[in-house]
Design a protein around this motif. Structure first.
Motif: not given
Length: 209
Positions: A5-8, A12-15, A73-74
């Protein structure tokens, strides 16, 4: 599951930040394109990166104070997404070619901003659901009003059709508020994130014989 979940959210945030930077560079390189002309892209090129860096800046300050948990990150992704959507909408000329796109953005982008506020609230003390809804909706309402004021001052006043163009202000604010309320309701029933696991595990207690 939590790590995935955190990796997703991290990816997403970096992209989103990379896409935002690329779109803003495109707007600055080709300011004469109709889709960028008279859209205050210079102001957006300054304000949007600052907004996208708000979460990392706050986290770094909290880290220096010894109060930071795992990076949110979310929250970071949800806060960055509306700015990417806005610039992408201009780059693809959706605001002028799709009649309902602007209204969809006012609802959807404020739902995302409200989601960011809600995700941040879930990292704090547990609150009654109705308080969560009101807080998220309040943040969204403040953001919607501030956005309309900034938009009016940035480029609406410079157009001869300022009165006709800005008749939909109340509609935009209503859609933004509705999006924020929706985010508040979803947040109120969202599962709270698990606390980060400390990298240093306590040593087992040795019993003396």
């Amino acid at each position: 599951m939590e790590l995935a979940h955190r990796a997703f959210w991290r990816h997403t945030a970096i992209l989103l930040k990379v896409v935002l930077a690329a779109l803003l560079v495109l707007a600055l390189v080709f300011p004469e394109w109709d889709r960028f002309a008279d859209k205050a892209m210079g102001a957006r090129a300054v304000a949007y990166p600052l907004a996208a860096l708000l979460v990392p800046a706050i986290w770094l300050v909290r880290r220096r104070l010894g109060r930071a948990g795992p990076f949110p990150w979310d929250v970071d992704a949800l806060l960055t997404a509306p700015f990417v959507i806005d610039v992408a909408g201009n780059a693809l000329d959706l605001y002028d070619s799709v009649s309902w796109f602007d209204d969809a953005c006012h609802f959807g982008n404020w739902a995302l901003l409200g989601g960011a506020a809600g995700a941040a609230l879930l990292r704090g003390p547990a609150l009654p659901r109705w308080v969560t809804v009101l807080l998220v909706a309040g943040v969204g309402a403040i953001a919607a009003i501030a956005w309309e004021i900034a938009e009016y001052g940035a480029f609406i006043l410079d157009t001869p059709e300022s009165v006709g163009i800005y008749r939909d202000t109340l509609g935009d604010e209503a859609l933004g508020l509705l999006g924020a309320v929706t985010a508040g309701l979803l947040t109120a029933f969202r599962r709270r994130p698990q606390a980060g696991i400390s990298a240093v595990q306590p040593e087992p207690v040795r019993q003396e014989l």
